[in-house]
Design a protein around this motif. Structure first.
Motif, PDB file in Angstrom:
ATOM      1  N   VAL A 155      16.688 -92.269  14.038  1.00 50.76           N
ATOM      2  CA  VAL A 155      16.764 -91.045  12.938  1.00 50.76           C
ATOM      3  C   VAL A 155      16.916 -91.493  11.450  1.00 50.76           C
ATOM      4  N   SER A 156      18.224 -92.251  11.096  1.00 50.60           N
ATOM      5  CA  SER A 156      18.537 -93.096  10.330  1.00 50.60           C
ATOM      6  C   SER A 156      17.471 -94.043   9.567  1.00 50.60           C
ATOM      7  N   ASN A 157      17.010 -94.728  10.568  1.00 52.79           N
ATOM      8  CA  ASN A 157      16.148 -95.710  10.035  1.00 52.79           C
ATOM      9  C   ASN A 157      14.724 -94.957   9.461  1.00 52.79           C
ATOM     10  N   GLU A 158      14.356 -94.003  10.156  1.00 55.97           N
ATOM     11  CA  GLU A 158      13.298 -93.079   9.732  1.00 55.97           C
ATOM     12  C   GLU A 158      13.540 -92.484   8.223  1.00 55.97           C
ATOM     13  N   LEU A 159      14.685 -92.089   8.205  1.00 55.74           N
ATOM     14  CA  LEU A 159      14.842 -91.322   6.843  1.00 55.74           C
ATOM     15  C   LEU A 159      15.191 -92.483   5.740  1.00 55.74           C
ATOM     16  N   SER A 160      15.575 -93.676   6.128  1.00 59.22           N
ATOM     17  CA  SER A 160      15.703 -94.612   4.899  1.00 59.22           C
ATOM     18  C   SER A 160      14.341 -94.997   4.418  1.00 59.22           C
ATOM     19  N   LEU A 161      13.168 -94.585   4.978  1.00 64.72           N
ATOM     20  CA  LEU A 161      11.875 -94.817   4.473  1.00 64.72           C
ATOM     21  C   LEU A 161      11.382 -93.912   3.706  1.00 64.72           C
ATOM     22  N   LYS A 162      12.201 -92.863   3.650  1.00 64.74           N
ATOM     23  CA  LYS A 162      11.855 -91.672   2.629  1.00 64.74           C
ATOM     24  C   LYS A 162      12.025 -92.169   1.220  1.00 64.74           C
ATOM     25  N   GLU A 163      11.724 -91.053   0.236  1.00 67.04           N
ATOM     26  CA  GLU A 163      11.984 -91.520  -1.083  1.00 67.04           C
ATOM     27  C   GLU A 163      13.103 -90.373  -1.799  1.00 67.04           C
ATOM     28  N   ASN A 164      12.503 -89.175  -1.385  1.00 60.82           N
ATOM     29  CA  ASN A 164      13.528 -87.995  -1.952  1.00 60.82           C
ATOM     30  C   ASN A 164      13.789 -87.248  -0.777  1.00 60.82           C
ATOM     31  N   LEU A 165      15.357 -86.855  -0.834  1.00 59.37           N
ATOM     32  CA  LEU A 165      15.680 -85.926   0.402  1.00 59.37           C
ATOM     33  C   LEU A 165      16.528 -84.858  -0.315  1.00 59.37           C
ATOM     34  N   ILE A 166      16.778 -83.623   0.600  1.00 53.37           N
ATOM     35  CA  ILE A 166      17.620 -82.630   0.327  1.00 53.37           C
ATOM     36  C   ILE A 166      18.695 -82.708   1.341  1.00 53.37           C
ATOM     37  N   LEU A 167      19.670 -82.486   1.316  1.00 57.59           N
ATOM     38  CA  LEU A 167      20.732 -82.166   2.369  1.00 57.59           C
ATOM     39  C   LEU A 167      21.311 -80.704   2.130  1.00 57.59           C
ATOM     40  N   LEU A 168      21.285 -79.927   3.040  1.00 59.91           N
ATOM     41  CA  LEU A 168      21.984 -78.699   2.743  1.00 59.91           C
ATOM     42  C   LEU A 168      23.253 -78.443   3.520  1.00 59.91           C
ATOM     43  N   CYS A 169      24.218 -78.315   2.950  1.00 57.80           N
ATOM     44  CA  CYS A 169      25.408 -78.000   3.625  1.00 57.80           C
ATOM     45  C   CYS A 169      25.571 -76.573   3.917  1.00 57.80           C
ATOM     46  N   GLY A 170      25.855 -76.220   5.355  1.00 56.68           N
ATOM     47  CA  GLY A 170      26.270 -74.923   5.646  1.00 56.68           C
ATOM     48  C   GLY A 170      27.564 -74.825   5.589  1.00 56.68           C
ATOM     49  N   HIS A 171      28.219 -73.498   5.524  1.00 61.76           N
ATOM     50  CA  HIS A 171      29.662 -73.179   5.304  1.00 61.76           C
ATOM     51  C   HIS A 171      29.824 -71.789   5.699  1.00 61.76           C
ATOM     52  N   TYR A 172      30.982 -71.600   6.167  1.00 63.63           N
ATOM     53  CA  TYR A 172      31.489 -70.269   6.384  1.00 63.63           C
ATOM     54  C   TYR A 172      30.671 -70.118   7.971  1.00 63.63           C
ATOM     55  N   LYS A 173      29.987 -69.040   8.221  1.00 63.85           N
ATOM     56  CA  LYS A 173      29.479 -68.832   9.846  1.00 63.85           C
ATOM     57  C   LYS A 173      27.914 -69.613   9.854  1.00 63.85           C
ATOM     58  N   GLY A 174      27.691 -70.103   8.748  1.00 62.19           N
ATOM     59  CA  GLY A 174      26.268 -70.632   8.741  1.00 62.19           C
ATOM     60  C   GLY A 174      25.499 -70.245   7.566  1.00 62.19           C
ATOM     61  N   VAL A 175      24.274 -70.270   7.559  1.00 61.43           N
ATOM     62  CA  VAL A 175      23.159 -69.920   6.663  1.00 61.43           C
ATOM     63  C   VAL A 175      22.146 -68.779   7.232  1.00 61.43           C
ATOM     64  N   ASP A 176      21.690 -67.757   6.418  1.00 64.10           N
ATOM     65  CA  ASP A 176      20.862 -66.809   6.746  1.00 64.10           C
ATOM     66  C   ASP A 176      19.757 -67.293   7.219  1.00 64.10           C
ATOM     67  N   GLU A 177      19.383 -67.069   8.216  1.00 64.04           N
ATOM     68  CA  GLU A 177      18.253 -67.557   9.265  1.00 64.04           C
ATOM     69  C   GLU A 177      17.008 -67.872   8.412  1.00 64.04           C
ATOM     70  N   ARG A 178      16.621 -67.026   7.577  1.00 68.24           N
ATOM     71  CA  ARG A 178      15.486 -67.051   6.902  1.00 68.24           C
ATOM     72  C   ARG A 178      15.250 -68.215   6.078  1.00 68.24           C
ATOM     73  N   VAL A 179      16.535 -68.752   5.628  1.00 69.38           N
ATOM     74  CA  VAL A 179      16.579 -70.243   4.931  1.00 69.38           C
ATOM     75  C   VAL A 179      15.921 -71.344   6.162  1.00 69.38           C
ATOM     76  N   ARG A 180      16.527 -71.027   7.430  1.00 69.09           N
ATOM     77  CA  ARG A 180      16.119 -72.091   8.361  1.00 69.09           C
ATOM     78  C   ARG A 180      14.451 -72.066   8.609  1.00 69.09           C
ATOM     79  N   GLU A 181      13.965 -70.674   8.598  1.00 72.17           N
ATOM     80  CA  GLU A 181      12.702 -70.403   9.013  1.00 72.17           C
ATOM     81  C   GLU A 181      11.728 -70.891   8.023  1.00 72.17           C
ATOM     82  N   HIS A 182      12.127 -70.547   6.621  1.00 75.29           N
ATOM     83  CA  HIS A 182      11.045 -70.733   5.585  1.00 75.29           C
ATOM     84  C   HIS A 182      11.268 -71.951   4.727  1.00 75.29           C
ATOM     85  N   LEU A 183      12.540 -72.419   4.595  1.00 82.07           N
ATOM     86  CA  LEU A 183      12.742 -73.338   3.321  1.00 82.07           C
ATOM     87  C   LEU A 183      13.149 -74.641   3.946  1.00 82.07           C
ATOM     88  N   ILE A 184      13.595 -74.930   5.328  1.00 78.17           N
ATOM     89  CA  ILE A 184      14.223 -76.187   5.803  1.00 78.17           C
ATOM     90  C   ILE A 184      12.877 -76.810   6.620  1.00 78.17           C
TER      91      ILE A 184
END
Length: 224
Positions: free
Chosen positions: A97-126
């Motif tokens: 997976v790291s090898n694959e990602l190293s070939l990308k140009e632009n990445l966003i990493l979203l950090c969850g916190h507390y109990k997690g993130v609203d499921e709609r974020v995972r369904e529509h934005l990620i």
């Protein structure tokens, strides 16, 4: 490469990028890492990014609105190959997976916190979810730092000797063989003679045998 890390606790993740290999990679202009404060996209005077979960239960949940506002703002500036949510139930981070990602140009990493993130974020934005192991952390910040480190060190020019990354554990499906340094003898503990022989073919053969044997003993699942 450009990596944006979205977090509600920026100070928690800043230090890994201010030292050693990750710092030098940025100084060389090989990667840009921006730590994005999610609270700057909150809409109330308290800079709230979390709220109680519908249906009850312990723990707070990251709300969809500030996350959506943040991601939308970032996407207006550049195209992202992947928008990754750090999640304990995502795909397991492996060297592949790291090898694959190293070939990308632009990445966003979203950090969850507390109990997690609203499921709609995972369904529509990620676009992808990644886990660094079957355990739970207080938030996704440390996991995001692990992912970023594993990817950035693979970029051409980051390591002084680029063959170093190619000989790391897991690159060939095996763990790395044992390594030794000076002195050759210490308290009666000796470096294997083959490593002192200067015979490259024999040394490479020994390293391969040791890698296979160590993998068989410590990580037999890799051989399957």
């Amino acid at each position: 490469m450009h990596i944006d890390i979205i977090t509600c606790l920026p100070k928690l993740i800043e230090s890994p990028f201010n030292d050693s290999i990750l710092k030098r990679a940025q100084q060389k202009g090989l990667v840009t890492v921006d730590i994005i404060d999610l609270r700057s996209y909150a809409t109330d005077k308290h800079k709230s990014v979390d709220d109680y979960a519908y249906g009850g239960g312990a723990g707070m949940v990251l709300m969809i609105e500030p996350v959506d506002r943040c991601i939308s703002d970032l996407k207006s500036k550049r195209h992202y190959d992947d928008i990754i949510y750090m999640s304990p139930d995502g795909e397991l981070l492996t060297q592949k997976v790291s090898n694959e990602l190293s070939l990308k140009e632009n990445l966003i990493l979203l950090c969850g916190h507390y109990k997690g993130v609203d499921e709609r974020v995972r369904e529509h934005l990620i676009t992808r979810e990644i886990s660094i192991g079957d355990y739970v952390l207080s938030g996704g910040e440390l996991a995001a730092a692990v992912v970023a480190d594993s990817v950035i060190r693979l970029l051409p020019g980051v390591l002084n000797d680029e063959t170093s990354a190619l000989s790391d554990s897991f690159q060939d499906g095996l763990v790395a063989p044992p390594v030794y340094s000076r002195p050759a003898t210490y308290k009666g503990w000796n470096v294997p003679d083959v490593l002192l022989s200067g015979h490259e073919a024999k040394i490479n053969s020994w390293k391969q045998e040791q890698a296979i044997e160590r993998t068989r003993k410590r990580r037999p699942g890799l051989l399957e």
